[in-house]
Scaffold this active site. Structure first.
Site, PDB file in Angstrom:
ATOM      1  N   GLU A   1      38.992  61.243  44.265  1.00 40.36           N
ATOM      2  CA  GLU A   1      39.664  60.050  43.731  1.00 40.36           C
ATOM      3  C   GLU A   1      41.150  60.299  43.510  1.00 40.36           C
ATOM      4  OE1 GLU A   1      35.372  60.021  42.147  1.00 40.36           O
ATOM      5  OE2 GLU A   1      36.958  61.494  42.512  1.00 40.36           O
TER       6      GLU A   1
ATOM      7  N   GLY B   1      38.111  70.944  32.036  1.00 39.80           N
ATOM      8  CA  GLY B   1      38.826  69.679  32.190  1.00 39.80           C
ATOM      9  C   GLY B   1      38.756  68.777  30.980  1.00 39.80           C
ATOM     10  N   ARG B   2      37.561  68.634  30.388  1.00 37.81           N
ATOM     11  CA  ARG B   2      37.433  67.698  29.264  1.00 37.81           C
ATOM     12  C   ARG B   2      37.974  68.271  27.959  1.00 37.81           C
ATOM     13  NH1 ARG B   2      32.780  69.226  31.457  1.00 37.81           N
ATOM     14  NH2 ARG B   2      31.235  70.426  30.277  1.00 37.81           N
TER      15      ARG B   2
ATOM     16  N   GLU C   1      29.011  64.813  29.108  1.00 37.19           N
ATOM     17  CA  GLU C   1      29.189  65.776  30.190  1.00 37.19           C
ATOM     18  C   GLU C   1      28.987  67.195  29.677  1.00 37.19           C
ATOM     19  OE1 GLU C   1      31.902  65.086  33.716  1.00 37.19           O
ATOM     20  OE2 GLU C   1      33.016  66.669  32.677  1.00 37.19           O
TER      21      GLU C   1
ATOM     22  N   HIS D   1      31.422  41.219  16.603  1.00 38.82           N
ATOM     23  CA  HIS D   1      31.108  39.947  17.258  1.00 38.82           C
ATOM     24  C   HIS D   1      30.525  40.177  18.648  1.00 38.82           C
ATOM     25  CE1 HIS D   1      33.245  37.680  14.102  1.00 38.82           C
ATOM     26  NE2 HIS D   1      34.008  38.761  14.051  1.00 38.82           N
TER      27      HIS D   1
ATOM     28  N   LYS E   1      28.855  64.269  43.542  1.00 43.46           N
ATOM     29  CA  LYS E   1      29.980  64.341  44.474  1.00 43.46           C
ATOM     30  C   LYS E   1      29.505  64.765  45.868  1.00 43.46           C
ATOM     31  CE  LYS E   1      33.521  65.574  41.033  1.00 43.46           C
ATOM     32  NZ  LYS E   1      34.459  66.645  40.596  1.00 43.46           N
TER      33      LYS E   1
END
Length: 539
Positions: free
Chosen positions: A210, A260-261, A346, A377, A502
Protein backbone atom coordinates in the site's frame (compact mmCIF):
# COMPACT_ATOMS: atom_id res chain seq x y z
CA UNK A 1 5.97 -23.62 31.94
CA UNK A 2 2.70 -24.81 33.47
CA UNK A 3 -0.25 -23.95 31.21
CA UNK A 4 -1.98 -20.82 32.46
CA UNK A 5 -5.36 -22.45 33.01
CA UNK A 6 -3.82 -25.25 35.08
CA UNK A 7 -2.17 -22.96 37.60
CA UNK A 8 -3.57 -22.83 41.15
CA UNK A 9 -3.75 -19.03 40.90
CA UNK A 10 -6.05 -19.43 37.88
CA UNK A 11 -8.27 -21.85 39.79
CA UNK A 12 -8.44 -19.38 42.70
CA UNK A 13 -9.73 -16.76 40.28
CA UNK A 14 -12.28 -19.21 38.90
CA UNK A 15 -13.48 -19.78 42.47
CA UNK A 16 -13.64 -16.02 42.97
CA UNK A 17 -15.82 -15.72 39.88
CA UNK A 18 -18.22 -18.23 41.39
CA UNK A 19 -18.24 -16.39 44.71
CA UNK A 20 -19.16 -13.11 43.00
CA UNK A 21 -21.69 -14.65 40.60
CA UNK A 22 -25.06 -12.94 40.83
CA UNK A 23 -23.77 -9.97 42.83
CA UNK A 24 -24.71 -6.68 41.18
CA UNK A 25 -22.37 -3.72 41.25
CA UNK A 26 -25.00 -1.87 43.28
CA UNK A 27 -24.65 -4.53 45.96
CA UNK A 28 -20.86 -4.29 45.93
CA UNK A 29 -21.05 -0.53 46.45
CA UNK A 30 -23.63 -0.90 49.22
CA UNK A 31 -21.44 -3.42 51.00
CA UNK A 32 -18.32 -1.24 50.89
CA UNK A 33 -18.65 2.53 51.42
CA UNK A 34 -14.89 2.83 50.75
CA UNK A 35 -15.07 1.01 47.44
CA UNK A 36 -13.89 3.96 45.35
CA UNK A 37 -10.84 4.61 47.52
CA UNK A 38 -9.95 0.90 47.55
CA UNK A 39 -10.38 0.44 43.81
CA UNK A 40 -9.03 3.63 42.27
CA UNK A 41 -5.48 4.74 41.66
CA UNK A 42 -4.11 8.22 41.14
CA UNK A 43 -0.77 8.63 39.40
CA UNK A 44 0.33 12.19 38.70
CA UNK A 45 -2.36 13.84 36.58
CA UNK A 46 -4.11 10.56 35.75
CA UNK A 47 -6.74 8.85 37.87
CA UNK A 48 -8.12 5.40 37.08
CA UNK A 49 -11.37 4.34 38.75
CA UNK A 50 -11.81 0.55 38.72
CA UNK A 51 -14.64 0.60 41.29
CA UNK A 52 -17.26 0.09 38.58
CA UNK A 53 -15.66 -3.19 37.50
CA UNK A 54 -17.27 -6.45 38.63
CA UNK A 55 -14.56 -7.31 41.13
CA UNK A 56 -13.39 -6.63 44.65
CA UNK A 57 -10.11 -5.81 46.34
CA UNK A 58 -9.78 -9.55 46.97
CA UNK A 59 -10.15 -10.20 43.24
CA UNK A 60 -7.36 -7.75 42.47
CA UNK A 61 -5.17 -9.44 45.04
CA UNK A 62 -5.71 -12.80 43.33
CA UNK A 63 -4.95 -11.27 39.94
CA UNK A 64 -1.72 -9.80 41.32
CA UNK A 65 -0.80 -13.28 42.58
CA UNK A 66 -1.31 -14.61 39.06
CA UNK A 67 1.05 -11.97 37.65
CA UNK A 68 3.67 -12.90 40.23
CA UNK A 69 3.28 -16.61 39.51
CA UNK A 70 3.70 -15.99 35.77
CA UNK A 71 7.02 -14.24 36.54
CA UNK A 72 6.03 -10.88 35.09
CA UNK A 73 9.06 -9.39 36.85
CA UNK A 74 11.41 -11.76 35.04
CA UNK A 75 9.77 -11.03 31.70
CA UNK A 76 10.23 -7.28 32.22
CA UNK A 77 13.87 -7.79 33.18
CA UNK A 78 14.45 -9.65 29.93
CA UNK A 79 12.62 -6.98 27.95
CA UNK A 80 14.58 -4.09 29.44
CA UNK A 81 17.85 -6.02 29.02
CA UNK A 82 17.24 -6.04 25.27
CA UNK A 83 16.78 -9.79 25.02
CA UNK A 84 14.93 -11.17 22.00
CA UNK A 85 11.54 -11.49 23.70
CA UNK A 86 10.04 -11.38 20.18
CA UNK A 87 11.16 -14.97 19.91
CA UNK A 88 9.54 -15.87 16.58
CA UNK A 89 11.48 -13.11 14.84
CA UNK A 90 14.52 -13.21 17.15
CA UNK A 91 14.23 -9.50 17.96
CA UNK A 92 14.20 -7.33 21.02
CA UNK A 93 11.12 -5.23 21.75
CA UNK A 94 12.73 -2.19 23.27
CA UNK A 95 10.52 0.73 22.26
CA UNK A 96 10.96 2.17 25.76
CA UNK A 97 14.53 3.04 24.71
CA UNK A 98 13.10 5.55 22.22
CA UNK A 99 12.02 7.82 25.09
CA UNK A 100 14.70 6.91 27.64
CA UNK A 101 17.38 9.05 29.20
CA UNK A 102 19.47 6.12 30.43
CA UNK A 103 21.33 3.59 28.25
CA UNK A 104 19.58 0.48 26.96
CA UNK A 105 21.48 -2.29 25.21
CA UNK A 106 20.57 -4.60 22.35
CA UNK A 107 23.04 -7.44 21.68
CA UNK A 108 25.45 -5.65 24.00
CA UNK A 109 25.32 -2.32 22.13
CA UNK A 110 24.08 0.88 23.76
CA UNK A 111 21.31 2.17 21.49
CA UNK A 112 20.95 5.58 23.16
CA UNK A 113 23.45 7.36 20.85
CA UNK A 114 21.56 6.31 17.70
CA UNK A 115 18.24 7.29 19.30
CA UNK A 116 19.63 10.73 20.14
CA UNK A 117 21.12 11.13 16.66
CA UNK A 118 17.76 10.35 15.05
CA UNK A 119 15.99 12.81 17.32
CA UNK A 120 18.53 15.49 16.42
CA UNK A 121 17.92 14.85 12.72
CA UNK A 122 14.15 14.98 13.30
CA UNK A 123 14.63 18.37 14.92
CA UNK A 124 16.68 19.68 11.99
CA UNK A 125 14.15 18.53 9.42
CA UNK A 126 11.00 19.55 11.27
CA UNK A 127 12.39 22.99 12.10
CA UNK A 128 13.45 23.55 8.49
CA UNK A 129 9.94 22.65 7.34
CA UNK A 130 8.12 24.64 10.03
CA UNK A 131 10.29 27.74 9.56
CA UNK A 132 9.80 27.82 5.80
CA UNK A 133 13.50 27.21 5.18
CA UNK A 134 12.78 23.97 3.30
CA UNK A 135 11.80 24.88 -0.23
CA UNK A 136 10.26 22.74 -2.94
CA UNK A 137 12.05 22.34 -6.25
CA UNK A 138 10.32 25.49 -7.56
CA UNK A 139 11.78 27.59 -4.75
CA UNK A 140 8.56 27.97 -2.74
CA UNK A 141 8.42 27.01 0.97
CA UNK A 142 6.79 23.72 1.87
CA UNK A 143 3.25 24.28 3.13
CA UNK A 144 1.96 20.71 3.37
CA UNK A 145 3.46 17.47 4.68
CA UNK A 146 1.79 14.20 3.63
CA UNK A 147 2.74 10.97 5.40
CA UNK A 148 2.52 7.81 3.29
CA UNK A 149 2.37 4.77 5.55
CA UNK A 150 -0.01 2.15 6.90
CA UNK A 151 -0.58 0.36 10.20
CA UNK A 152 2.03 1.36 12.76
CA UNK A 153 3.54 3.83 10.28
CA UNK A 154 0.24 5.70 10.10
CA UNK A 155 -2.14 5.13 13.00
CA UNK A 156 0.05 6.50 15.80
CA UNK A 157 1.19 9.77 14.24
CA UNK A 158 -2.22 10.30 12.60
CA UNK A 159 -3.95 9.91 15.97
CA UNK A 160 -1.47 12.15 17.76
CA UNK A 161 -1.60 14.93 15.14
CA UNK A 162 -5.36 15.14 15.64
CA UNK A 163 -5.13 14.76 19.42
CA UNK A 164 -2.62 17.61 19.70
CA UNK A 165 -4.25 19.88 17.12
CA UNK A 166 -4.22 22.71 19.66
CA UNK A 167 -0.40 22.69 19.41
CA UNK A 168 -0.21 22.48 15.61
CA UNK A 169 1.48 25.00 13.33
CA UNK A 170 -1.40 26.68 11.47
CA UNK A 171 0.92 27.49 8.55
CA UNK A 172 1.69 23.84 7.78
CA UNK A 173 -0.89 21.19 6.91
CA UNK A 174 0.03 17.66 7.99
CA UNK A 175 -2.01 14.91 6.35
CA UNK A 176 -1.94 11.13 6.01
CA UNK A 177 -2.55 8.57 3.27
CA UNK A 178 -2.73 4.88 4.14
CA UNK A 179 -5.28 3.17 1.93
CA UNK A 180 -4.23 1.56 -1.35
CA UNK A 181 -7.55 2.82 -2.72
CA UNK A 182 -6.41 5.74 -4.92
CA UNK A 183 -9.38 7.78 -3.72
CA UNK A 184 -7.66 8.54 -0.40
CA UNK A 185 -4.56 9.89 -2.12
CA UNK A 186 -6.67 11.93 -4.55
CA UNK A 187 -8.80 13.40 -1.78
CA UNK A 188 -5.77 14.20 0.38
CA UNK A 189 -3.84 16.14 -2.28
CA UNK A 190 -6.83 17.67 -4.08
CA UNK A 191 -6.26 21.19 -2.75
CA UNK A 192 -2.45 20.99 -2.42
CA UNK A 193 0.22 22.54 -4.61
CA UNK A 194 2.85 20.02 -5.78
CA UNK A 195 5.52 22.71 -5.58
CA UNK A 196 4.75 23.24 -1.89
CA UNK A 197 4.16 19.64 -0.76
CA UNK A 198 6.57 17.25 0.94
CA UNK A 199 5.93 13.50 1.24
CA UNK A 200 7.26 11.29 4.03
CA UNK A 201 7.37 7.62 2.99
CA UNK A 202 7.12 5.68 6.26
CA UNK A 203 7.72 1.95 5.97
CA UNK A 204 9.92 -0.20 8.17
CA UNK A 205 10.65 -2.68 5.36
CA UNK A 206 10.07 -0.33 2.41
CA UNK A 207 8.24 -3.23 0.76
CA UNK A 208 4.69 -2.59 2.01
CA UNK A 209 2.39 -2.79 -1.00
CA UNK A 210 0.00 0.00 0.00
CA UNK A 211 2.73 2.45 0.95
CA UNK A 212 4.78 1.88 -2.21
CA UNK A 213 1.68 2.27 -4.39
CA UNK A 214 0.98 5.61 -2.76
CA UNK A 215 4.63 6.64 -3.05
CA UNK A 216 4.49 5.95 -6.78
CA UNK A 217 1.28 7.96 -6.99
CA UNK A 218 3.00 10.83 -5.20
CA UNK A 219 5.94 10.71 -7.59
CA UNK A 220 3.59 10.86 -10.57
CA UNK A 221 1.59 13.71 -8.99
CA UNK A 222 4.77 15.72 -8.45
CA UNK A 223 5.66 15.51 -12.15
CA UNK A 224 9.23 16.56 -12.89
CA UNK A 225 9.87 17.97 -9.39
CA UNK A 226 13.22 17.13 -7.81
CA UNK A 227 12.62 14.17 -5.44
CA UNK A 228 15.28 15.48 -3.06
CA UNK A 229 13.08 18.49 -2.32
CA UNK A 230 9.79 16.63 -2.00
CA UNK A 231 10.51 13.23 -0.40
CA UNK A 232 11.74 12.03 2.98
CA UNK A 233 11.83 8.39 4.04
CA UNK A 234 11.68 6.59 7.39
CA UNK A 235 12.71 2.95 7.13
CA UNK A 236 14.89 0.11 8.32
CA UNK A 237 15.64 -0.60 4.65
CA UNK A 238 17.45 2.58 3.58
CA UNK A 239 18.89 0.93 0.47
CA UNK A 240 15.37 0.33 -0.86
CA UNK A 241 14.39 3.92 -0.08
CA UNK A 242 17.39 5.21 -2.01
CA UNK A 243 16.65 2.86 -4.90
CA UNK A 244 13.20 4.44 -5.04
CA UNK A 245 14.91 7.78 -5.60
CA UNK A 246 15.03 9.31 -2.12
CA UNK A 247 18.59 10.54 -1.46
CA UNK A 248 20.48 9.25 1.56
CA UNK A 249 20.46 12.62 3.31
CA UNK A 250 16.65 12.52 3.25
CA UNK A 251 16.39 9.10 4.90
CA UNK A 252 15.93 8.46 8.62
CA UNK A 253 16.68 5.04 10.06
CA UNK A 254 14.21 2.95 12.03
CA UNK A 255 15.76 0.34 14.32
CA UNK A 256 15.10 -3.37 13.89
CA UNK A 257 14.22 -3.64 17.60
CA UNK A 258 11.21 -1.32 17.26
CA UNK A 259 7.93 -2.93 16.26
CA UNK A 260 5.71 -0.95 13.89
CA UNK A 261 2.79 -0.48 16.27
CA UNK A 262 5.17 0.71 18.99
CA UNK A 263 7.06 3.10 16.71
CA UNK A 264 5.41 6.52 16.97
CA UNK A 265 8.20 7.52 19.39
CA UNK A 266 10.80 6.96 16.65
CA UNK A 267 11.36 8.77 13.36
CA UNK A 268 7.90 7.45 12.43
CA UNK A 269 6.76 10.39 14.55
CA UNK A 270 8.34 12.89 12.12
CA UNK A 271 4.97 14.11 10.75
CA UNK A 272 3.88 14.78 14.33
CA UNK A 273 7.09 16.75 14.96
CA UNK A 274 6.34 18.74 11.79
CA UNK A 275 2.90 19.53 13.17
CA UNK A 276 3.56 20.38 16.82
CA UNK A 277 7.31 21.06 16.82
CA UNK A 278 10.12 19.03 18.28
CA UNK A 279 9.89 20.62 21.73
CA UNK A 280 6.32 19.39 22.09
CA UNK A 281 7.31 16.01 20.62
CA UNK A 282 9.96 15.71 23.34
CA UNK A 283 7.26 16.48 25.92
CA UNK A 284 5.34 13.51 24.48
CA UNK A 285 8.44 11.36 24.97
CA UNK A 286 8.85 12.66 28.52
CA UNK A 287 5.28 11.68 29.42
CA UNK A 288 5.83 8.19 28.06
CA UNK A 289 9.14 7.93 29.93
CA UNK A 290 7.43 8.87 33.20
CA UNK A 291 4.89 6.09 32.66
CA UNK A 292 7.74 3.67 31.85
CA UNK A 293 9.45 4.49 35.12
CA UNK A 294 6.22 4.01 37.07
CA UNK A 295 5.51 0.70 35.30
CA UNK A 296 8.97 -0.71 35.93
CA UNK A 297 9.18 0.31 39.58
CA UNK A 298 5.73 0.41 41.23
CA UNK A 299 4.37 -2.60 43.14
CA UNK A 300 1.78 -4.43 41.05
CA UNK A 301 -1.08 -3.46 43.36
CA UNK A 302 -0.19 0.22 42.78
CA UNK A 303 0.90 -0.09 39.16
CA UNK A 304 -1.49 1.52 36.70
CA UNK A 305 -0.58 -0.49 33.55
CA UNK A 306 -0.50 -3.75 35.50
CA UNK A 307 -3.91 -3.09 37.06
CA UNK A 308 -5.37 -2.15 33.66
CA UNK A 309 -4.03 -5.42 32.25
CA UNK A 310 -5.31 -7.54 35.14
CA UNK A 311 -8.79 -6.01 35.07
CA UNK A 312 -8.92 -6.65 31.33
CA UNK A 313 -7.86 -10.27 31.76
CA UNK A 314 -10.53 -10.76 34.45
CA UNK A 315 -13.23 -9.43 32.13
CA UNK A 316 -12.09 -11.52 29.16
CA UNK A 317 -11.23 -14.85 30.76
CA UNK A 318 -13.50 -15.01 33.80
CA UNK A 319 -16.53 -12.88 32.90
CA UNK A 320 -16.59 -13.84 29.22
CA UNK A 321 -16.37 -10.38 27.68
CA UNK A 322 -15.62 -10.53 23.97
CA UNK A 323 -15.09 -6.85 23.29
CA UNK A 324 -13.76 -3.67 24.88
CA UNK A 325 -15.26 -0.29 24.04
CA UNK A 326 -12.93 2.70 24.36
CA UNK A 327 -14.87 5.96 24.57
CA UNK A 328 -12.76 9.12 24.81
CA UNK A 329 -14.78 12.16 25.85
CA UNK A 330 -12.69 14.48 23.72
CA UNK A 331 -13.21 15.19 20.04
CA UNK A 332 -9.48 15.34 19.41
CA UNK A 333 -9.05 11.80 20.77
CA UNK A 334 -11.51 10.48 18.20
CA UNK A 335 -8.83 8.38 16.47
CA UNK A 336 -7.61 6.78 19.70
CA UNK A 337 -9.85 3.68 19.39
CA UNK A 338 -8.51 3.02 15.87
CA UNK A 339 -4.93 3.33 17.14
CA UNK A 340 -5.65 1.00 20.08
CA UNK A 341 -7.30 -1.54 17.78
CA UNK A 342 -3.95 -2.28 16.19
CA UNK A 343 -2.03 -2.02 19.44
CA UNK A 344 -4.22 -4.56 21.23
CA UNK A 345 -5.62 -6.85 18.54
CA UNK A 346 -2.49 -7.16 16.38
CA UNK A 347 -0.35 -7.65 19.46
CA UNK A 348 -2.46 -10.12 21.42
CA UNK A 349 -4.81 -11.60 18.81
CA UNK A 350 -2.93 -14.90 19.12
CA UNK A 351 -3.91 -18.48 19.93
CA UNK A 352 -0.52 -20.21 20.36
CA UNK A 353 1.88 -19.73 23.25
CA UNK A 354 5.61 -19.23 22.94
CA UNK A 355 6.07 -22.94 23.70
CA UNK A 356 3.72 -23.86 20.82
CA UNK A 357 0.67 -24.83 22.85
CA UNK A 358 -2.91 -23.66 22.45
CA UNK A 359 -3.44 -20.78 24.87
CA UNK A 360 -6.46 -22.50 26.39
CA UNK A 361 -8.37 -19.30 27.08
CA UNK A 362 -9.53 -16.17 25.28
CA UNK A 363 -6.91 -13.53 24.48
CA UNK A 364 -7.34 -10.03 23.01
CA UNK A 365 -10.87 -8.61 22.95
CA UNK A 366 -12.40 -6.94 19.92
CA UNK A 367 -11.63 -3.28 20.59
CA UNK A 368 -13.88 -0.58 19.21
CA UNK A 369 -15.34 2.81 20.02
CA UNK A 370 -15.58 6.46 19.08
CA UNK A 371 -15.59 9.84 20.71
CA UNK A 372 -18.24 10.67 23.29
CA UNK A 373 -20.76 12.15 23.49
CA UNK A 374 -21.41 11.28 19.83
CA UNK A 375 -21.39 7.57 20.63
CA UNK A 376 -24.25 8.04 23.08
CA UNK A 377 -26.49 8.60 20.06
CA UNK A 378 -25.07 5.66 18.11
CA UNK A 379 -24.37 2.53 20.17
CA UNK A 380 -24.80 3.21 23.89
CA UNK A 381 -28.29 1.70 23.62
CA UNK A 382 -26.57 -1.69 23.38
CA UNK A 383 -24.72 -0.97 26.63
CA UNK A 384 -27.93 -0.12 28.46
CA UNK A 385 -30.35 -2.79 27.28
CA UNK A 386 -28.45 -5.16 25.00
CA UNK A 387 -27.66 -8.75 25.82
CA UNK A 388 -23.86 -8.53 25.71
CA UNK A 389 -21.37 -7.86 28.46
CA UNK A 390 -19.29 -4.95 27.14
CA UNK A 391 -16.60 -3.50 29.40
CA UNK A 392 -15.84 0.14 28.64
CA UNK A 393 -12.88 2.45 29.12
CA UNK A 394 -14.12 6.02 29.48
CA UNK A 395 -11.18 8.40 28.88
CA UNK A 396 -11.98 11.89 30.12
CA UNK A 397 -9.64 14.89 29.82
CA UNK A 398 -11.08 17.18 32.50
CA UNK A 399 -9.98 20.49 30.96
CA UNK A 400 -11.22 23.87 32.09
CA UNK A 401 -14.51 24.80 33.76
CA UNK A 402 -16.24 26.27 30.71
CA UNK A 403 -19.96 25.39 30.39
CA UNK A 404 -19.32 23.30 27.27
CA UNK A 405 -16.53 21.30 28.87
CA UNK A 406 -18.55 20.81 32.03
CA UNK A 407 -21.40 19.38 29.96
CA UNK A 408 -19.01 16.98 28.20
CA UNK A 409 -17.47 15.74 31.47
CA UNK A 410 -20.91 15.43 33.08
CA UNK A 411 -22.04 13.21 30.19
CA UNK A 412 -18.99 10.99 30.64
CA UNK A 413 -19.53 10.56 34.38
CA UNK A 414 -23.25 10.01 33.90
CA UNK A 415 -22.67 7.19 31.42
CA UNK A 416 -20.51 5.21 33.80
CA UNK A 417 -22.89 5.74 36.72
CA UNK A 418 -26.05 4.93 34.76
CA UNK A 419 -24.57 1.81 33.16
CA UNK A 420 -23.55 0.61 36.59
CA UNK A 421 -26.79 1.39 38.42
CA UNK A 422 -29.33 0.58 35.73
CA UNK A 423 -33.06 1.20 36.20
CA UNK A 424 -35.33 -1.32 37.87
CA UNK A 425 -38.77 -2.23 36.61
CA UNK A 426 -40.33 -0.45 39.56
CA UNK A 427 -38.26 2.68 38.94
CA UNK A 428 -39.34 2.65 35.32
CA UNK A 429 -43.00 2.25 36.28
CA UNK A 430 -42.80 5.09 38.81
CA UNK A 431 -41.13 7.34 36.23
CA UNK A 432 -43.93 6.68 33.76
CA UNK A 433 -46.63 7.34 36.35
CA UNK A 434 -44.94 10.63 37.27
CA UNK A 435 -45.00 11.54 33.57
CA UNK A 436 -48.79 11.17 33.52
CA UNK A 437 -49.18 7.65 32.16
CA UNK A 438 -52.05 5.53 33.40
CA UNK A 439 -51.24 2.49 35.57
CA UNK A 440 -51.99 0.21 32.62
CA UNK A 441 -49.77 2.22 30.26
CA UNK A 442 -47.00 2.33 32.85
CA UNK A 443 -47.15 -1.42 33.37
CA UNK A 444 -47.03 -1.99 29.61
CA UNK A 445 -44.12 0.38 28.92
CA UNK A 446 -42.00 -0.18 32.02
CA UNK A 447 -40.16 -3.26 30.68
CA UNK A 448 -39.02 -1.20 27.71
CA UNK A 449 -37.50 1.46 30.00
CA UNK A 450 -35.88 -0.89 32.50
CA UNK A 451 -32.10 -1.34 32.29
CA UNK A 452 -30.29 -4.15 34.11
CA UNK A 453 -27.18 -2.09 34.86
CA UNK A 454 -24.15 -3.98 36.17
CA UNK A 455 -22.19 -3.01 33.05
CA UNK A 456 -18.49 -2.78 34.00
CA UNK A 457 -16.39 0.26 33.14
CA UNK A 458 -13.14 1.98 34.01
CA UNK A 459 -13.05 5.76 34.04
CA UNK A 460 -9.64 7.24 33.32
CA UNK A 461 -9.44 10.95 34.15
CA UNK A 462 -6.71 13.18 32.70
CA UNK A 463 -6.23 16.72 33.97
CA UNK A 464 -5.91 17.95 30.36
CA UNK A 465 -4.87 16.83 26.88
CA UNK A 466 -1.22 17.85 26.53
CA UNK A 467 1.71 16.23 24.73
CA UNK A 468 3.09 14.97 28.04
CA UNK A 469 -0.16 13.41 29.21
CA UNK A 470 -0.89 11.93 25.78
CA UNK A 471 2.54 10.28 25.97
CA UNK A 472 1.69 8.82 29.36
CA UNK A 473 -1.69 7.60 28.14
CA UNK A 474 -0.29 5.80 25.10
CA UNK A 475 2.55 4.24 27.10
CA UNK A 476 -0.05 3.06 29.64
CA UNK A 477 -1.89 1.09 26.97
CA UNK A 478 1.39 -0.22 25.48
CA UNK A 479 2.40 -1.65 28.84
CA UNK A 480 -1.07 -3.05 29.45
CA UNK A 481 -0.72 -5.04 26.21
CA UNK A 482 2.75 -6.25 27.19
CA UNK A 483 1.55 -7.48 30.59
CA UNK A 484 -1.42 -9.34 29.13
CA UNK A 485 0.79 -10.98 26.52
CA UNK A 486 3.15 -12.15 29.25
CA UNK A 487 0.31 -13.61 31.31
CA UNK A 488 -1.20 -15.43 28.33
CA UNK A 489 2.27 -16.66 27.35
CA UNK A 490 2.00 -15.32 23.79
CA UNK A 491 4.27 -13.15 21.66
CA UNK A 492 2.80 -9.63 21.60
CA UNK A 493 5.39 -8.41 19.10
CA UNK A 494 4.85 -10.42 15.90
CA UNK A 495 1.92 -10.55 13.44
CA UNK A 496 2.22 -13.67 11.33
CA UNK A 497 -1.50 -13.75 10.62
CA UNK A 498 -1.22 -10.38 8.87
CA UNK A 499 1.62 -11.78 6.78
CA UNK A 500 -0.62 -14.68 5.72
CA UNK A 501 -3.23 -12.23 4.42
CA UNK A 502 -0.60 -10.31 2.48
CA UNK A 503 0.66 -13.53 0.90
CA UNK A 504 -2.86 -14.47 -0.23
CA UNK A 505 -3.28 -11.02 -1.83
CA UNK A 506 -0.04 -11.53 -3.77
CA UNK A 507 -1.34 -14.88 -5.02
CA UNK A 508 -4.72 -13.50 -6.11
CA UNK A 509 -3.46 -10.32 -7.79
CA UNK A 510 -2.03 -11.97 -10.96
CA UNK A 511 -5.32 -13.73 -11.56
CA UNK A 512 -7.43 -10.58 -11.37
CA UNK A 513 -7.16 -9.92 -15.11
CA UNK A 514 -5.76 -13.14 -16.51
CA UNK A 515 -8.25 -15.51 -14.94
CA UNK A 516 -5.42 -17.98 -14.43
CA UNK A 517 -4.52 -19.61 -11.16
CA UNK A 518 -5.74 -22.28 -8.79
CA UNK A 519 -8.27 -20.80 -6.35
CA UNK A 520 -11.02 -22.09 -4.10
CA UNK A 521 -14.45 -22.02 -5.75
CA UNK A 522 -15.55 -18.90 -3.87
CA UNK A 523 -12.50 -16.85 -4.91
CA UNK A 524 -12.73 -18.19 -8.49
CA UNK A 525 -16.40 -17.23 -8.69
CA UNK A 526 -15.77 -13.73 -7.37
CA UNK A 527 -12.89 -13.20 -9.82
CA UNK A 528 -15.11 -14.31 -12.69
CA UNK A 529 -17.82 -11.83 -11.68
CA UNK A 530 -15.23 -9.03 -11.48
CA UNK A 531 -13.85 -9.81 -14.93
CA UNK A 532 -17.38 -9.94 -16.40
CA UNK A 533 -18.24 -6.51 -15.01
CA UNK A 534 -15.01 -5.09 -16.37
CA UNK A 535 -15.54 -6.30 -19.95
CA UNK A 536 -16.13 -3.40 -22.35
CA UNK A 537 -19.82 -3.06 -23.00
CA UNK A 538 -20.96 -3.06 -26.60
CA UNK A 539 -22.42 0.19 -27.92
Amino acid sequence: MTPLTQMPEWQALADQRQALAGRHLNQLFAADPQRFSRLSLRWGELLADFSRQRLTAETLGLLVSLAEARDLAGFLRRMTAGEAINATENRAALHIALRAEQPYRVTGRDVLPEVRATQARMRELSEAIRSGAWHGSGGAPIEAVVNLGIGGSDLGPRMAVQALGEYADPQRAVRFVANIDPAEFADTVRDLDPKRTLFIVSSKTFTTQETLANARAARAWLGDADPSRHFLAVSNNLAAAQAFGIPAQNCLAMAEWVGGRFSMWSAIGLPLACSIGMDAFEDLLAGAREMDEHFLSAPYAENLPVLMALVGLWNIDFLGAESLAVIPYAHRLGLLPAYLQQLEMESNGKRVTLDNREVGCATAPILWGMAGSVGQHAFHQLFYQGTRLTPIDFIVPVGDASPEQEALVANALAQGAALMKGKSLEEARSQLLAAGKSPAEAAHLAPHLACPGNQPSTTLLMSSLTPRLLGSLIALYEHKVTVQGCLWGINSFDQWGVEHGKQMAREILPGMLSGKGEFDSSTAGLLAAIRAWRKPRAG
